[in-house]
Design a protein around this motif. Structure first.
Motif, PDB file in Angstrom:
ATOM      1  N   ARG A   1       0.825  -1.212   0.000  1.00  0.00           N
ATOM      2  CA  ARG A   1       0.000   0.000   0.000  1.00  0.00           C
ATOM      3  C   ARG A   1       0.864   1.270   0.000  1.00  0.00           C
TER       4      ARG A   1
ATOM      5  N   ARG B   1       1.644   3.862  -3.091  1.00  0.00           N
ATOM      6  CA  ARG B   1       1.287   5.270  -2.854  1.00  0.00           C
ATOM      7  C   ARG B   1       2.455   6.168  -3.243  1.00  0.00           C
TER       8      ARG B   1
ATOM      9  N   LEU C   1       2.936   6.221  -7.016  1.00  0.00           N
ATOM     10  CA  LEU C   1       1.890   7.010  -7.691  1.00  0.00           C
ATOM     11  C   LEU C   1       2.123   8.505  -7.531  1.00  0.00           C
TER      12      LEU C   1
ATOM     13  N   TYR D   1      -6.648   7.721  -3.136  1.00  0.00           N
ATOM     14  CA  TYR D   1      -5.976   6.423  -3.050  1.00  0.00           C
ATOM     15  C   TYR D   1      -6.223   5.774  -1.675  1.00  0.00           C
ATOM     16  N   ASP D   2      -6.046   6.576  -0.617  1.00  0.00           N
ATOM     17  CA  ASP D   2      -6.236   6.056   0.744  1.00  0.00           C
ATOM     18  C   ASP D   2      -7.662   5.549   0.952  1.00  0.00           C
TER      19      ASP D   2
ATOM     20  N   TYR E   1      -8.002   2.206  -1.773  1.00  0.00           N
ATOM     21  CA  TYR E   1      -7.027   1.118  -1.930  1.00  0.00           C
ATOM     22  C   TYR E   1      -7.609  -0.210  -1.436  1.00  0.00           C
TER      23      TYR E   1
ATOM     24  N   SER F   1      -2.194  -2.211  -8.446  1.00  0.00           N
ATOM     25  CA  SER F   1      -1.243  -1.182  -8.909  1.00  0.00           C
ATOM     26  C   SER F   1      -1.644  -0.688 -10.289  1.00  0.00           C
TER      27      SER F   1
ATOM     28  N   PHE G   1      -4.726   1.610 -10.243  1.00  0.00           N
ATOM     29  CA  PHE G   1      -4.499   2.984  -9.784  1.00  0.00           C
ATOM     30  C   PHE G   1      -3.654   3.785 -10.770  1.00  0.00           C
TER      31      PHE G   1
END
Lengths: 135, 217
Positions: A27, A31, A34, B23-24, B27, B49, B52
């Motif tokens: 995760r 992140r 990205l 995203y948070d 996810y 992945s 996103f």
């Protein structure tokens, strides 16, 4: 049959309520990837360019406007400056013709008087007025 | 959603922090969907992945309209990624359950599941394996819809927006899928019963043939 359908639905509900495994490392790694990706770099560059353009476009437009005004004013000044010598020259001519016949008459090129400005000068009623008074 | 979604989406195209917020928020649901659909942790990570990255690349195309939320849009990307994965996998290799049972065993059953449900480990294992096996016999669309409905806990309108279908069509797909699963499960349990009976009768025959030999001995 309906009881079996209900059983399956219930089983799916129960299985669906089971939490999926946490993948914290993935995760945070994803992140970071990205948020540091080139898509954002591109957009940051574009943003800078846009900001630059927002300042420069009015500046260019203003500059162009100033240049236009300057050119316009210069041409107007030039035209006003060319008017006065013609008037004086023509008045000189007239006085020369009335006062001294002996003096050599200068030949003036008539092409110089063909412009609209010259026509305006020709119609100045200075001489006719003076003639009327004389009569 | 706690955050102001419209504002965040508008900013997310340029601002990494705004995209980070999206995203948070999403996810876990996306990873959960991928995991439920593939049953493999590593594949789920890769597909999450990819989802996103695709979302980031195409975020400028997203238009906020009534009925189409960012959640549905993200899940639509996830569904298309799943479709691509299964299409590619079908071309590359095919391993049946009989050939490699350890692959199924490794990812689809987790001992903590039995603990969460509060049932016998062996029973839960059998149920999960059977349900997964039956689910895999549904077509891709039905599998997607069932996963979105029961594993991702999405509402029918959200699924309809994700799959670009009418709500009624989604409902009928769910009903047909569950019906097909029940038929397949009944068939499977009948087959197991028959095989058990045949093994029992074979054992009896063996006993019947072996007993005179013992007497002779």
């Amino acid at each position: 049959m309906s009881s079996i359908l209900n059983q399956i639905e219930e089983m799916l509900e129960r299985l669906g309520s089971i939490q999926t495994p946490e993948e914290t490392a993935h995760r945070y790694e994803l992140r970071r990837e990205l948020l540091c990706s080139r898509y954002f770099n591109k957009s940051i560059e574009q943003q800078k360019w846009n900001r630059l353009m927002t300042f420069t476009v009015p500046l260019f437009a203003g500059g162009a406007l100033v240049v236009v005004f300057t050119i316009a004013s210069v041409t107007i000044n030039e035209s006003s400056q060319t008017e006065s010598p013609i008037v004086s020259r023509s008045s000189q001519m007239i006085t020369a013709s009335t006062e001294t016949f002996d003096s050599k008459i200068e030949l003036i090129n008539s092409d110089q008087f063909l412009s609209p400005v010259d026509e305006m000068v020709k119609f100045v009623p200075v001489h006719t007025a003076s003639f009327e008074f004389a009569q | 959603m706690a955050i102001n979604e419209k504002e965040v989406i508008a900013n997310a195209q340029q601002d990494p922090e705004a995209f980070g917020q999206l995203y948070d928020e999403y996810y876990k649901p996306i990873f959960g969907f991928m995991y439920s659909r593939t049953g493999n942790n590593e594949v789920a990570k890769d597909l999450t992945s990819e989802t996103f990255f695709q979302a980031l690349k195409n975020l400028h195309r997203f238009k906020y309209r009534e009925g189409i939320s960012i959640k549905s849009w993200l899940f639509a990307i996830a569904v298309s990624q799943i479709g691509n994965y299964f299409r590619q996998r079908a071309k590359v290799f095919e391993v049946t359950i009989d050939e490699a049972p350890e692959i199924i065993e490794r990812d689809e059953f987790r001992p903590d599941v039995a603990f969460q449900i509060g049932e016998d480990v062996e029973e839960v294992r059998n149920k999960i394996v059977q349900l997964r096996r039956v689910m895999k016999q549904l077509n891709q669309k039905q599998q997607d819809i069932i996963t979105l409905r029961f594993f991702s806990k999405m509402t029918i309108p959200d699924i309809a927006a994700t799959m670009k279908m009418k709500e009624g069509t989604i409902k009928s797909h769910i009903h047909r899928a569950i019906k097909k699963m029940s038929v397949l499960m009944i068939q499977e349990s009948n087959a197991i019963q028959e095989s058990n009976e045949s093994t029992k009768s074979a054992q009896n025959v063996y006993v019947f043939h072996s007993e005179p030999n013992r007497r002779n001995a």
